[in-house]
Write an enzyme that holds these catalytic residues in place. Structure first.
Site, PDB file in Angstrom:
ATOM      1  N   GLU A 178      62.158   7.313  13.851  1.00  0.00           N
ATOM      2  CA  GLU A 178      60.766   7.015  13.622  1.00  0.00           C
ATOM      3  C   GLU A 178      60.022   8.519  13.134  1.00  0.00           C
ATOM      4  OE1 GLU A 178      56.877   4.843  15.991  1.00  0.00           O
ATOM      5  OE2 GLU A 178      58.758   4.865  16.764  1.00  0.00           O
ATOM      6  N   HIS A 234      47.168  -0.701  21.178  1.00  0.00           N
ATOM      7  CA  HIS A 234      47.756  -0.319  22.179  1.00  0.00           C
ATOM      8  C   HIS A 234      46.870   0.214  23.224  1.00  0.00           C
ATOM      9  CE1 HIS A 234      52.055   0.417  20.857  1.00  0.00           C
ATOM     10  NE2 HIS A 234      51.973  -0.581  21.606  1.00  0.00           N
ATOM     11  N   CYS A 280      27.316  -8.156  13.709  1.00  0.00           N
ATOM     12  CA  CYS A 280      26.597  -9.286  13.444  1.00  0.00           C
ATOM     13  C   CYS A 280      26.453  -9.373  11.942  1.00  0.00           C
ATOM     14  CB  CYS A 280      25.266  -9.500  14.096  1.00  0.00           C
ATOM     15  SG  CYS A 280      23.958  -8.282  13.625  1.00  0.00           S
ATOM     16  N   ARG A 336      -4.468 -15.727  36.097  1.00  0.00           N
ATOM     17  CA  ARG A 336      -5.684 -15.389  36.552  1.00  0.00           C
ATOM     18  C   ARG A 336      -5.571 -15.905  38.104  1.00  0.00           C
ATOM     19  NH1 ARG A 336     -10.705 -18.485  33.947  1.00  0.00           N
ATOM     20  NH2 ARG A 336     -10.253 -17.168  32.110  1.00  0.00           N
ATOM     21  N   HIS A 340      36.439 -13.202  48.762  1.00  0.00           N
ATOM     22  CA  HIS A 340      36.897 -13.787  50.219  1.00  0.00           C
ATOM     23  C   HIS A 340      37.913 -14.688  49.954  1.00  0.00           C
ATOM     24  CE1 HIS A 340      32.638 -12.115  50.526  1.00  0.00           C
ATOM     25  NE2 HIS A 340      32.917 -11.952  51.914  1.00  0.00           N
ATOM     26  N   LYS A 400      34.395  -5.341  47.370  1.00  0.00           N
ATOM     27  CA  LYS A 400      34.541  -5.877  48.988  1.00  0.00           C
ATOM     28  C   LYS A 400      35.566  -7.052  48.791  1.00  0.00           C
ATOM     29  CE  LYS A 400      32.064  -8.700  52.361  1.00  0.00           C
ATOM     30  NZ  LYS A 400      30.725  -9.697  52.731  1.00  0.00           N
TER      31      LYS A 400
END
Length: 1611
Positions: free
Chosen positions: A282, A297, A864, A924, A1212, A1240
């Site tokens: 490489e 990556h 967009c 009002r 939970h 939590k």
């Protein structure tokens, strides 16, 4: 490129052969010395080949448990057992990236050594990339290198990791950081393994196949485009999964799909083998196989493991292709082909893909984060980033990765674009080529698809919209598509009107044109399962859907017309909008069709396009008012004639379409997009330059082609237009002319561009001035554009809102807008334009941004523009020479929840200053003025009533009568703008009830709430409003009150960021507490305890709340428990929060708990959950719980909208199925860290070990990824976790009816347990002073310790001096703190290490706080003064908002007087009078304190009385004061308390009621504060300083008062 490009390894071209060992048909390639063999069902072949070619004493098969379950081990054992003498050993691994570690490698090596394996061992890596990389590295290092073979079982491993010899393991710092190049002897690619893969894993591998074709081989890429269905069918189809065990083993048994699949795999491997052979290590060329990986990556580093490698690379390829477009001009057609090809294999092509958007981690993907990750890339050269750049499909710019600057990468990646002023940059005349017309492209696609034969479309728009249309037509099998001329020509093979229903929903994103046209096309569909004569009698269903905005856009008139002609169409959600179910009945009936065309011409075009395929001729009559956008209807008719169908216009709005078929021309040229052309032409106009747009002239089919002649020319531009070209030269900058009025009904899409020019058109146009209906000579009113309200967004409102950010005023009207021009020099800099996911908003505002002075204008949601002009930013910053740069580099790359698609109204931001003004809106009689005045007093602000301001300037009735309501609203907006500018700090502003009726006013409020301060909607019960107005003399509305209320309610919600309930007298107090969240200091991350309220009404808790909340920092309001079904109404919850605010000053943790999480709200009630939870943010709750189990887009929106609220991200495990050491729990923790301020996690404990596991988890994440964490286990076995949890531990109290969760403990019980465990050592506290025998301090603090279960002891230590005994006590290891009283408040400082600034300026310390270093054990002593804090607290409690800038009086100049003077200064007194019996002492003290305290000594209390003080503090003994001369040294004048209300404090400890307090009792508007109250208040501050806990005030006060009064009675 050199001759290297496009080639494959020579062996690729060799024909397949039948193996003499196994009979299998094999394709063989060579990569260096590695043989790569491909085929189907190769396990026997592998065994025989290895025995023959790689003889060994042992073969070690390493695979994972998933493959073992699929029978892989059994297959290999059977194959090896069939060969005499073959010894096969098997090692199984856990699947997943976690196995690719040092620990696993060592375990394999230990196992191999235990089995006495030697260097002749051959290792078989059978599995995906993890197995291949890991086992290859083991082979590379064991005994300095073993022979090994790769047997990849995933497509990704087959075409990527198995070829090339890269081996590695992961490290905590990153993937593949430790490894080696070690080439396998064989790679056996058995495509039969792909039958075991889920579809997602197959697509994961196809990303790499597409990658190699994109960089190297255009022919392979075309094959992937055109043969996707066959390629997928080889292993993904039902037939493939039901094949025999030997199907494909030989060429004779191989299906065409199998051959095709093997061919594309072989092609991909051939490319990589060729590249690796040339560049094994490489050094350059091998970089090319990293196309898509530089950015991919970085994405993967954040999103792993939820998004697969190939999915990240797919997105990376698109982004890197866009970089190539920007840097080297890669044609958009190439990007469009790449995107479409990836989509064919169900791969994401954008970070906005639903699969990615569903992940909360995507918010971590910022431009800055991606660039930072990209810094560490093997391709880079130092600080220079290297990216593989495509030059076209099948080729790259260089034969290596190319250098790309960070600025270029930022321009592509950033979620926003900064556009800078460019009028000073000279430009030569420019020619700008615009994309193909979206309108023509979409019509051409439908016409070509419905035609028989083949049609070549040239210059087709490559954009999101056309991609959606092509995908929909292909999904309905109306046409097949292919590309020619390197993608410049789309070849459409039409099916002649044959349309088949799809099993999958047809997803139309936010493409309005596609939605309307495809709805009509779907009415021609037959069921895919029907055939022959039965086709008309069987029906499938076409399900049409889109994104959230698409589901709001109207389609009702089209559906009505189609239904009237026999189509069976059902609305799936709300009426008149997508989603739709269209029954596949085969055709429309024909005959007369009546269609309302006053909303969208696309309805008309949709019917016209499909009408020839009705069963009879069609007569289409347009009814219901003025026809919108007639030029687009004419365009459709003209294009139909080009495809062989002539439409006859039999009356003005009646068309006859014959029953026939389309005949496609061989080639159709798509003209350029006229709407898009308006942007470069407008830039010429606004910057005084020349721009030519070719391929657009007078002969265009598009109405917007007239923009230059009808808009720009009258504004002062020079326009040259022939049949095929348009050139515009703008006047000098700033000399554009206003037009007064213009009807743009024939070019509605261009109105936004025109509005940008009108915004700076300050010169009136004489030709138009006489006909102007506007009130201003430099304004322009645009009419005929009402249909633009129902486009991608409400464009009229959007333009008005966003222009206001630039300082340009615009007003909405029923059929358009009026824009009031502003000199360029007065445009506001630093604006951030929100685009509403609308391409035309983004491009138009970038035009105006070219002339805005200053540092630049930010255009949000820049992507967009891809809807119609994907390369717009490249053109703007390139040929058009406008300075641009990526913006919002630290924001998420994709906006997960755009405001136009929010689930609810706005919430407060984090931008407000503490003194930011507060704006009140509401109906009002809702109480805005009453609440506002009281709130202003409480917060020491100035109150302004906008109605009063208006009435001071005008007679409102006369103004309306003379000028009309529009003018009134316009003037009201002008006054509002002035108020919001001039009173932006220190005010409470109440607005008129109808202010939100004006779009301009709503835009001003939006800008204020987003950048300046809170806008609060005051809510009051409608029945109370109605009752009040029925008896008031206010003018009537002229329409039913209920109608006004219903119309305004959503506008109040849209305009506000908070809401408060006017429940009565304490509404202002509740609101002041609510406003602490957006305007105050954020609440701490780590309070100790919260109490869970489990009552159906908060009122039910009032009798016990003070006792039950002893020692807690926060109250949890369980919203789901406020109703039996877990779904209380918004109104009820709003009221409950307000009542709780009135009763307590404690912060609120707002929780909506679902059934699966241990609550009451149904899990499927997502809409209710998000609405209720968002209300908590709008109500200013300090903490809001969000459940990690809810849909990610919704909880991400809540997290983004939190402002200064702390988010508790919770999970939970009520079922007890989640283990603390499981990877899933770590992923939940990571997700909670991303989404919340506090994580939590609640588990389920069955045994003691579960709690020990939890603590191991807590310790590990604290070391590796520290973050505020609540980690507890439910049930009694989990109570240890509650005892050791360091922050926000949920607690109960014996006074509550039931605990909120099983295993909950009280504060007292937790402290007892902590002490027994050694976590809370006993400390000794003291009172130093003399005399102190009768002090109540020991009783105060020991009572607090006892009530909260603390093991500490507080004792008196009486001494006349600060002697050695005092020093010994404060230096002792168990010293907890001390109170200091006379005579030691000054002398104690000699023992202290630090003294607070407050105590220093007062010159006295009354509190010692030890600060311990937990690491070294060193203790430092810190001095504080809490006397002044006690005075401030009690004055603030009783003053009613009077003390700001008041006059204060301090009596006495002794030791405690300095604390009193300092307290008055901190309260903001503008004048502090100081009286002492000896005047000289008062003078001396006044001279000693800082001059800014403004202390004035007075020699007479009578003189002080004339100053009318609002606060009086006496620091002299009670016996030293009286009302009569001779009674005492100081005589209190009876008129001393002559001001209208105030607070009188007597610091004297006894008697309880002193002469000063007696005087206060005689004045009802005055509040007296006793010395014992001051003692308690300062002691409460001391307690919190020592323990970090809130003291149980009420219980302490009860005990102390009883003892205090008993002692007084015995004297």
């Amino acid at each position: 490129m050199s001759q290297v490009s496009g080639g494959k390894v020579p062996s690729y071209h060799a024909p397949p052969f039948d193996s003499p060992l196994s009979g299998a048909t094999i394709h063989e390639l060579r990569c260096l010395d590695t043989k790569v063999q491909l085929g189907f069902h190769l396990v026997p072949h592998i065994a025989k080949t290895l025995i023959t070619e790689l003889p060994s004493s042992a073969y070690v098969l390493v695979t994972d448990t998933n493959l073992a379950k699929l029978g892989a081990i059994d297959k290999f054992r059977k194959a090896f057992e069939a060969i005499p003498g073959a010894r096969l050993l098997v090692y199984e691994l856990a699947p997943g990236e976690e196995s690719k570690s040092r620990e696993t490698k060592a375990a394999i090596e230990d196992w191999m050594l235990e089995h006495r394996l030697t260097r002749d061992t051959v290792v078989l890596a059978c599995g995906g990339g993890v197995i291949g990389d890991l086992v290859g590295f083991v082979a590379a290092t064991f005994m300095r290198g073993l022979k090994y073979v790769q047997i990849p079982t995933t497509l990704l491993a087959m075409v990527d990791s198995s070829v090339g010899g890269k081996t590695a393991i992961d490290h905590p710092h990153g993937k593949n950081l430790i490894g080696a190049f070690h080439q396998p002897r064989y790679v056996f690619i058995d495509a039969a393994w792909l039958l075991t893969l889920p579809e997602r894993e197959f697509s994961n591998g196809m990303a790499e196949v597409i990658k190699t074709a994109a960089i190297w081989d255009a022919a392979d890429f075309e094959k992937l485009e055109s043969e996707s269905a066959s390629i997928r069918a080889a292993v993904m189809g039902d037939e493939a999964r039901q094949q025999s065990a030997a199907q494909g083993h030989t060429l004779a048994t191989r299906t065409s799909s199998q051959s095709l699949l093997l061919d594309v795999i072989r092609g991909s491997v051939g490319v990589k083998a060729h590249i690796v052979t040339i560049d094994e290590k490489e050094t350059g060329l091998r970089n090319l196989v990293n196309f898509g990986h530089s950015v991919g990556h970085a994405i993967e580093a954040v999103l792993t493991p939820d998004i697969l490698h190939g999915e990240c690379v797919a997105v990376g390829m698109v982004l890197e292709a866009e970089i190539a477009r920007l840097v080297h001009g890669l044609p958009q057609v190439a990007i469009g082909r790449l995107v479409r090809c990836l989509r064919l294999y169900n791969l994401p092509v954008t970070l906005a893909d639903a699969r990615i958007m569903a992940l909360s981690k995507v918010r971590e993907l910022t431009t800055a984060r991606v660039l930072d990750i990209m810094r560490v890339d093997k391709k880079n050269a130092g600080a220079q980033k290297k990216i593989v750049l495509l030059s076209r499909i099948g080729a790259t710019v260089e034969e290596r990765a190319s250098t790309v600057s960070d600025a270029m990468i930022e321009r592509v990646l950033a979620p926003a674009m900064l556009v800078r002023e460019s009028v000073s940059a000279p430009r030569p005349p420019l020619t700008i080529h615009t994309p193909g017309s979206k309108s023509v492209s979409n019509r051409a696609l439908v016409l070509a698809a419905l035609s028989g034969g083949t049609c070549r479309l040239r210059h087709l728009l490559h954009s999101d919209d056309t991609q959606v249309m092509m995908q929909a037509l292909a999904q309905l099998r109306a046409a097949d598509f292919a590309w020619e001329d390197n993608g410049a020509t789309l070849v459409v093979h039409g099916q002649g009107g044959r349309v088949l229903a799809s099993d999958e929903p047809v997803y139309l994103q936010n493409a309005g044109t596609a939605a309307r046209f495809v709805t009509a096309v779907a009415c021609l569909a037959s069921s895919a399962s029907c055939s022959g004569s039965d086709e008309s009698s069987c029906h499938g269903v076409v399900h049409l859907t889109g994104n959230a905005r698409m589901k709001q856009r109207p389609i009702g008139p089209l559906v009505d017309a189609l239904r009237s002609n026999g189509a069976r169409i059902d609305y799936v959600e709300q009426s008149n909008c997508l989603p739709l179910n269209v029954t596949a009945s085969g055709a429309l009936q024909g005959g007369r069709i009546e269609l309302a065309a006053d909303v969208s011409s696309q309805y008309v075009s949709a019917v016209l396009l499909c009408a020839p395929y009705a069963q009879n001729d069609v007569e289409l009559a347009l009814v219901g008012g003025k026809v919108i956008s007639q030029p687009y209807i004419d365009m459709t008719i003209a294009m139909m004639q080009s495809f062989g169908v002539r439409v006859e216009r039999v009356a003005e709005h009646v068309y006859r379409i014959p029953r026939t078929t389309y005949v496609a021309p061989s080639t159709y040229e798509v003209e350029c997009d006229a709407s898009s052309a308006t942007y470069p032409l407008a830039i010429a106009a606004i910057t005084g330059t020349t721009v030519t747009v070719p391929s657009l002239g007078r002969a265009s089919l598009q109405g917007d082609a007239a923009f230059a002649r009808k808009v720009l020319a009258p504004m002062g531009c020079q326009v040259e237009q022939n049949d095929v070209s348009t050139t515009v030269t703008g006047p000098p900058v700033g000399m554009l002319k206003a037009l007064g009025a213009i009807d743009m009904e024939s070019m509605t899409d261009a109105f936004i561009t025109a509005a940008m020019l009108f915004a700076v058109a300050t010169a009136p146009c004489d030709e138009y001035a006489s006909s102007s209906t506007s009130a201003s000579p430099s304004s322009t009113r645009i009419t005929g554009i009402a249909n633009q309200r129902v486009k991608e967004c409400d464009r009229l409102r959007a333009v008005v809102t966003e222009l206001a950010k630039l300082g340009v005023r615009a007003v909405e009207h029923d059929d358009g807008i009026e824009v009031f021009s502003t000199p360029i020099s007065q445009l506001l800099p630093h604006a951030s334009i929100y685009c509403y996911d609308d391409h035309r908003i983004a491009m138009a505002f970038s035009v105006l941004a070219c002339v805005v002075p200053g540092a630049g204008t930010e255009i949000q949601e820049k992507r967009c523009v891809e809807k119609t002009w994907p390369s717009w930013w490249d053109v703007l910053g390139g040929p058009l020479n406008v300075p641009i740069a990526g913006a919002r580099l630290n924001d998420a790359l994709v906006s997960l929840v755009a405001r136009s698609r929010q689930r609810g109204p706005p919430t407060p931001t984090t931008l407000y200053g503490r003194d930011a003004s507060i704006v009140l809106i509401g109906m009002r009689a809702s109480g805005k003025s009453h609440v506002g005045r009281s709130l202003a007093k409480l917060l020491h602000r100035t109150f302004v009533d906008a109605d009063v301001v208006f009435s001071d300037m005008y007679d409102i009735g006369a103004f309306v009568q003379d000028h009309g309501w529009d003018a009134f609203r316009a003037e009201e907006s002008r006054i509002l703008e002035s108020l919001l500018t001039q009173c932006s700090v220190g005010h409470v502003i109440a607005l008129g009830g109808g202010v939100i009726e004006s779009a301009a006013s709503r835009a001003l409020l939006a800008r204020f709430r987003e950048h300046v301060g809170p806008v609060v909607h005051i809510v009051r019960d409608f029945a109370l409003i109605e009752s009040f107005l029925a008896t008031s003399d206010r003018p009537a509305y002229g329409e039913p009150l209920a109608d006004v209320y219903a119309r305004r309610l959503p506008l109040y919600a849209e305009s506000s960021c908070m809401e408060a309930v006017n429940t009565g007298n304490d509404a202002a107090l509740a609101l002041s507490r609510q406003l602490r969240t957006p305007l105050g200091t954020p609440v701490p991350i780590s309070p100790a305890f919260f109490l869970s309220l489990t009552f159906p009404r908060v009122q039910d808790a009032w009798s016990i709340l003070d006792h039950a909340s002893a020692g807690v920092d926060v109250l949890e309001l369980r919203v789901d428990l406020l109703h039996a079904d877990g779904q209380p109404s918004i109104d009820d919850v709003r009221e409950q929060v307000a009542l709780l605010r009135q009763y307590t000053s404690l912060p609120i943790l707002y929780t909506v708990r679902s059934v699966s999480q241990g609550g009451r709200l149904p899990d499927e009630a997502n809409e209710a959950y998000f609405a209720l939870t968002r209300l908590g943010l709008r109500m200013g709750c300090e903490y809001v719980d969000i459940e990690l189990t809810r849909p990610s887009d919704g909880i991400e929106e809540l997290a983004q909208a939190k402002g200064q609220t702390r988010i508790v991200a919770s999970f939970h495990d009520t079922s007890g199925t989640m283990h603390w050491m499981a990877p899933a729990m770590r992923r939940l923790y990571t997700r909670a860290c991303v989404l919340g301020d506090i994580a939590k996690l609640v588990g389920f404990a069955r045994t003691w070990q579960d709690s020990l596991d939890l603590e191991s988890f807590r310790t590990r994440v604290a070391q590796e990824a520290p973050f505020p964490l609540i980690a507890i286990n439910m049930q009694a076995a989990g109570q240890l976790s509650r005892i050791v949890n360091p922050l926000l531990t949920p607690v109960t109290h014996p006074a509550l009816p039931v605990p909120a969760a099983p295993g909950q403990m009280s504060v007292r019980d937790i402290h007892h347990a902590r002490h027994l465990l050694g976590l809370l050592p006993k400390r000794h506290f003291f009172l130093f002073g003399s005399p102190i025998t009768h002090s109540q301090s020991p009783l105060i603090h020991n009572t607090a310790f006892e009530l909260l279960g603390l093991p500490h002891v507080y004792a008196r230590h009486e001494t006349d001096s600060v002697d050695a005994s005092v020093e010994a006590l404060v230096r002792a290891g168990d010293f907890g703190g001390a109170s200091v009283t006379i005579p030691h408040k000054l002398s104690i400082m000699q023992l202290l290490d630090s003294v607070s600034p407050h105590a220093q300026v007062i010159g006295a310390v009354n509190t010692i706080v030890p600060h311990r270093d937990e690491t070294t054990g060193h203790m430092a002593l810190h001095g504080e003064n809490t006397d002044w804090r006690a005075i401030v607290d009690l004055v603030a409690k009783h003053d009613g908002g009077r003390t700001r800038a008041c006059t204060a009086l301090v009596i006495g100049a002794g030791g405690s007087a300095r604390a009193a003077l300092y307290a008055m200064h901190k309260l903001g007194a503008s004048r502090i009078l100081l009286y002492n019996r000896t005047f000289e002492k008062a003078v001396n003290l006044a001279e000693q304190v800082p001059v800014e305290w403004r202390v004035e000594p007075v020699d007479s209390l009578a003189l002080a009385a004339k100053a009318k003080p609002n606060v009086i503090v006496s620091n002299v003994p009670a016996q030293g004061t009286s009302f009569t001369p001779g009674g005492a040294d100081i005589v209190l004048p009876l008129d001393l308390l002559s001001s209208d209300g105030g607070v009188a404090i007597d610091m004297a400890y006894r008697p309880e009621i002193t002469p000063l307090l007696t005087l206060a009792q005689q004045h009802q508007s005055w509040h007296g504060v006793r010395g014992i109250e001051i003692l308690l208040a300062q002691a409460f501050h001391q307690f919190r300083l020592w323990t970090g806990l809130p003291p149980p005030c009420l219980d302490i006060e009860t005990t102390v008062y009883a003892a205090y009064r008993a002692a007084a009675a015995s004297m």
